[in-house]
Every structure is written in structure tokens, then in C-alpha cells.
Scaffold this active site. Structure first.
Site, short mmCIF file in Angstrom:
data_model
loop_
_atom_site.label_atom_id
_atom_site.label_comp_id
_atom_site.label_asym_id
_atom_site.label_seq_id
_atom_site.Cartn_x
_atom_site.Cartn_y
_atom_site.Cartn_z
N LYS A 73 -12.23 41.46 35.99
CA LYS A 73 -12.64 40.31 36.79
C LYS A 73 -11.75 39.12 36.48
CE LYS A 73 -16.78 37.60 38.03
NZ LYS A 73 -18.21 37.37 37.75
N SER A 148 -21.30 37.12 41.69
CA SER A 148 -19.95 36.69 41.96
C SER A 148 -18.90 37.78 41.73
CB SER A 148 -19.62 35.51 41.02
OG SER A 148 -19.62 35.93 39.64
N SER A 172 -24.48 38.47 38.27
CA SER A 172 -23.19 38.70 38.90
C SER A 172 -22.57 40.06 38.60
CB SER A 172 -22.20 37.60 38.50
OG SER A 172 -22.59 36.36 39.02
#
Length: 508
Positions: A73, A148, A172
């Protein structure tokens, strides 16, 4: 292949890391123009894989996942790739060091494939707030992949990576896992180092694994977890092997003696999709048939968790994001005709931050301001204490708590992007675990009958009992897969043949 199966094939020399890495790079080239899971693909991935192959041929002692590719990420610093946190204010920025979880990946011989898309500074539940455009759900390209960390979940779901790293501030990792049919884990707060993870809300953020199976997640957790003296919140405990716990669970069928609590405030009512509730009831029935004792648990403070969270998070975010001031690093915008440092800062933050980031900075700054601190931020922290007490009371009665991982399946791109309150409600079931610091896991529990899209079940355990999640998560995963006849992702629509509904793909 699962990451565990790929690792076994690498050890037996059935396949090389270079071949596996090239296969994933080819897959990214083929489908990521549609999915947009990646913001940056690692130019050095193949070279890194060849180094692992050479070390294996030389007889070096390698870790169990050595040679397995992994996505990262974009909130985690990488010394050889840009790290933007999904924001224009960091566009093109290459950090001078690796985040601790990334450094541990490299030390264990995993091969970073690239950086995955995310909501800007992890603020969002759909990956639509990325400054670089939305990621799309591989099950249906018109739907969101969650957020997210939608990029990491979509990469795994689209077979663009066998493993990925995510971060979880209020869901997330788990909410994207639920809507993409993947496994995601938020570890105990402090169980994985946050050093080098760009902070959103420091008391809530936690790095964790994204995978296709519980065992895969456990193997990755073993690599990234453990004490880090560079993170002041890192727990100094010695942790058990989570992979061993998962393998133990894979040998079990009988859950007699296990006490499972269904959280009344997180398992139905307004905002919950009928198909999600149906699959959840079926999953609870599976646990009971396997011998578990199911108890309904009341946690009244959980009803206020989302309100407290959306005061605590913006307050901490407004403080953490103050460092993006145009002076030290990142974007710098000079107004026409020049100006003071304050003018440059204002112009930079105006252009560099997106609307959701600005919204939360304003809210957080207000909540921390003189005259309002006690009324808002202080009160939210009191609610947080009540949530922690409700967890403690619940775990006096049960071994695990269970709820849906998200109240709905993936909604359409654009459907909620202009409705912040509707967007915030996506985290309804995941936020309490972050407020309390306890570990949570999402496992695919089938497809919703209304739309054929994935739904997930969430397991939560007491703090420091991550191994319990992996042990019983592996059992539940087996029970669910037996009820479907295969892993959920084995039935995912084939992106190479274009979009098709789950019904057309033969999923029931």
C-alpha cells in the site's frame, strides 16, 4: 495459487521466483489498466526475484515466503519507489528509507511488485478519494473495491499479487476485504510497527496483511510482526507463530467449547443489506453446527463508536498533516508574484490536498480548538473508553466476537462520493476494534443473493490474541469453503474475458 502453495513450489524448484514474478507483472500489464490497483510498478522486481533464485540455488537459508511477490500500500515508505499516500502533495516523492514492514519483507526475501492505490492519506472507504483516480472492484468494474486500501484488496482479488500489505485505521483492510472476497487482518495495536507508515491517526493506524486465505495472511503477519524499537507504540511481547495457529485450525473440524459472541449492535438493522444479513445468519449457523456455543452480546457503546471515531480521527489527522507545509518535502506552490512562507504554505495545501482531506482537517482543527476540545475531542475519548470496557465485558463471556465485515456489498462508483455521511457509515462494523486496539479479521462468507457480490464476516479477539483469530479463522474458512465447494476467489469473474455477473460465472 495461494501464497503458501506458491512458496512450496518455490522451495521444491517447480517454479522460480523470476518466473512467478514475471507472471504477476504480465497479469498487471493485462488487467490493471481496467482495475487500477497499482500507482507504481516496481522496475526492479524481476532483478530482486533473480537474486532470491540465486540465493536458493546457493543453498542459503531463506524464509518460508522467500521469492513470493507482494504488493505494498502506498502509505508505506519505500526507498526505491515513490510513496504518495494517494495525494498530489507527495507526487513523485521517494523516501530515503523503508518502512519497517517493508524492510522486513525484503529481509524475508519477498519481492515487492509495486505500490497500490488508496484513498488520499487513507481518508475514505471506497478508494475514490485517491488523487490518481479510483480503483475498480475486479468482481464488477463499475463498483468500488472498498477503502482506503482498495488497491491492495483489488490487486489480490484480481490475481495481480498473491499477497499485499495494507493499513487499517477504521476498517481500511477489513472493509475492502469484505467487498472483494479477500482475507484481511487488522492486528492488535502495536503488534506491527508503524515506523515509516505515513500517519493518519496515530492512535488508530495499524499495518496488516491482505491475502487470499487465512494461512497466507498468517504467513505474511509472521514476517512483518514483532517489536520495533523505532516505534514507541510497538509491543515488546514475544509473539507466537500465526502460521502455526492457522495450520492448527486447518486440522480442526469440531468447535465444541468455543464461545462466539454475536454483537447485536453490529449485526443488523438500519443500513444493513438483506443479503449481507442472510449470509451472516448462515455463517453463524455453520459455527453452531460445528459445536460452537453462540451467545448474543450487547455492547451499547458501540452505537456511538462511529461518532467518536469521526472526531478522534480528524483531530489526529489535522495534527499529523501539519507537516505537509511546502517547506520540508513534497509539493511547493508559489503564488503569482511570490509571497510569504505562509502564502506558499496556503497555496501548496490548497492545490495538494483533495476535498476529503480538507474536510477532515477543518473538522479536526475545530474539534481541538480552544473552547471546544472538551466538548468534542475530550468527549469522544470518553466514548472510546466505554467501547474498550464493552469489549472487556464481552470477552469475559466469549472467546471471539463476530459480525458482518461491512453492512453492504460494493456500491457503485460515484454513488456516495458526494455524501460523506453515507460514506462514513461503511465503517460501522469495523471501527470499534480500532478504538479498542483489538485484532480483527475478515473472511469471505459468500455472495449476496441480490447482486452476486462478495460479503465478509468479521472475527474479533482480545488484544494480543491474534493467534486465536488465525486458529479459528482457518476453521471457519474451511467450513465456509465446504459450503461453497471451493474458495470464493476461485469463482471470481475472469477479467480476461471481460465483465460478467457472478450468476453467469456459475456462482450460487
Amino acid at each position: 495459487m495461494s501464497a503458501a502453495a506458491l512458496a512450496d513450489a518455490l522451495v521444491s524448484r517447480e517454479i522460480s521466483s523470476a518466473d512467478a514474478t514475471q507472471a504477476y507483472l504480465d497479469r498487471i500489464a493485462a488487467v490493471d489498466p481496467d482495475v487500477h490497483a497499482y500507482l507504481h510498478v516496481n522496475d526492479a522486481a524481476l532483478a530482486a526475484a533473480k537474486v532470491i533464485d540465486a540465493r536458493r540455488a546457493a543453498g542459503d537459508d531463506l524464509g518460508p515466503l522467500a521469492g513470493v511477490p507482494v504488493a505494498v500500500k502506498d502509505v508505506l515508505c519505500t526507498a526505491d519507489m515513490p510513496t504518495t499516500a494517494g495525494s498530489r502533495i507527495l507526487e513523485g516523492w521517494v523516501p530515503p528509507y523503508d518502512a519497517t514492514p517493508v524492510a522486513r519483507l525484503r529481509q524475508a526475501g519477498l519481492v515487492p511488485l509495486g505500490k497500490t492505490n488508496m484513498d488520499e492519506f487513507a481518508m475514505g472507504s471506497s478508494t475514490e478519494y485517491s488523487a490518481y483516480g479510483p480503483t475498480r472492484n475486479p468482481w464488477n468494474l463499475d463498483r468500488i473495491p472498498g477503502g482506503s486500501g482498495g488497491g491492495s484488496a483489488a490487486a489480490v482479488a484480481a490475481f495481480e499479487a498473491p499477497l499485499a500489505l495494507g493499513s487499517d485505521t477504521g476498517g481500511s483492510i477489513r472493509q475492502p476485504g469484505a467487498v472483494t472476497g479477500t482475507v484481511g487482518v487488522k492486528p492488535t495495536y502495536g503488534g506491527v510497527s508503524r515506523y515509516g507508515s505515513i500517519a493518519l491517526a496515530s492512535s488508530l493506524d495499524q499495518v496488516g496483511p491482505v491475502a487470499r486465505t487465512v494461512l497466507d495472511a498468517a504467513l505474511l503477519h509472521d514476517v512483518i510482526g514483532g517489536h520495533d524499537p523505532r516505534d514507541s507504540t510497538s509491543i515488546p511481547d514475544a509473539w507466537p507463530s500465526f502460521a502455526e495457529a492457522a495450520r492448527d485450525g486447518l486440522q480442526r473440524d469440531d468447535l465444541t467449547g468455543l464461545r462466539v459472541g454475536v454483537v447485536a449492535e453490529l449485526s443488523g438493522g438500519d443500513g444493513f443489506q438483506a443479503g449481507v444479513e442472510q449470509r451472516f445468519r448462515e455463517t453463524v449457523d455453520l459455527l453452531e453446527r460445528a459445536g460452537a456455543t453462540v451467545i448474543e452480546i450487547a455492547a451499547p457503546s458501540f452505537a456511538y463508536a462511529i461518532s467518536a471515531y469521526y472526531l478522534i480521527l480528524p483531530a489526529e489527522a489535522s495534527s499529523n498533516l501539519a507537516k505537509f507545509d511546502s517547506v520540508r518535502f513534497g509539493l511547493r506552490v508559489t503564488p503569482d508574484g511570490g509571497g510569504t512562507v505562509e502564502d506558499v504554505m496556503a497555496a501548496t495545501r490548497e492545490r495538494g490536498f483533495g476535498p476529503e482531506v480538507k474536510r477532515r482537517i477543518i473538522l479536526g482543527t475545530y474539534a481541538l480548538s480552544a473552547g471546544y476540545y472538551d466538548a468534542y475531542y475530550g468527549s469522544a475519548q470518553k466514548v472510546r473508553t466505554l467501547v474498550q470496557r464493552d469489549f472487556a465485558t464481552a470477552f469475559d463471556q466469549v472467546d471471539l466476537l463476530i459480525s458482518p465485515s461491512a453492512p453492504t456489498t460494493a456500491f457503485a462508483i460515484g454513488e456516495r462520493v458526494n455524501d460523506p455521511l453515507a460514506m462514513y457509515l461503511n465503517d460501522l462494523t469495523t471501527i470499534p476494534a480500532n478504538l479498542a486496539g483489538v485484532p480483527g479479521m475478515t473472511i469471505p462468507m459468500g455472495l449476496a443473493p441480490e447482486d452476486g457480490l462478495p460479503v465478509g464476516v468479521q472475527l474479533m479477539a482480545p488484544a494480543r490474541e491474534d493467534a486465536r483469530l488465525y486458529r479459528y479463522g482457518a476453521v471457519l474458512e474451511r467450513l465456509l469453503e465446504a459450503s461453497w465447494g471451493s474458495r470464493l476467489l476461485d469463482r471470481a469473474p475472469d477479467l480476461d474475458r471481460g465483465q460478467e455477473s457472478a450468476a453467469e460465472a456459475g456462482v450460487v
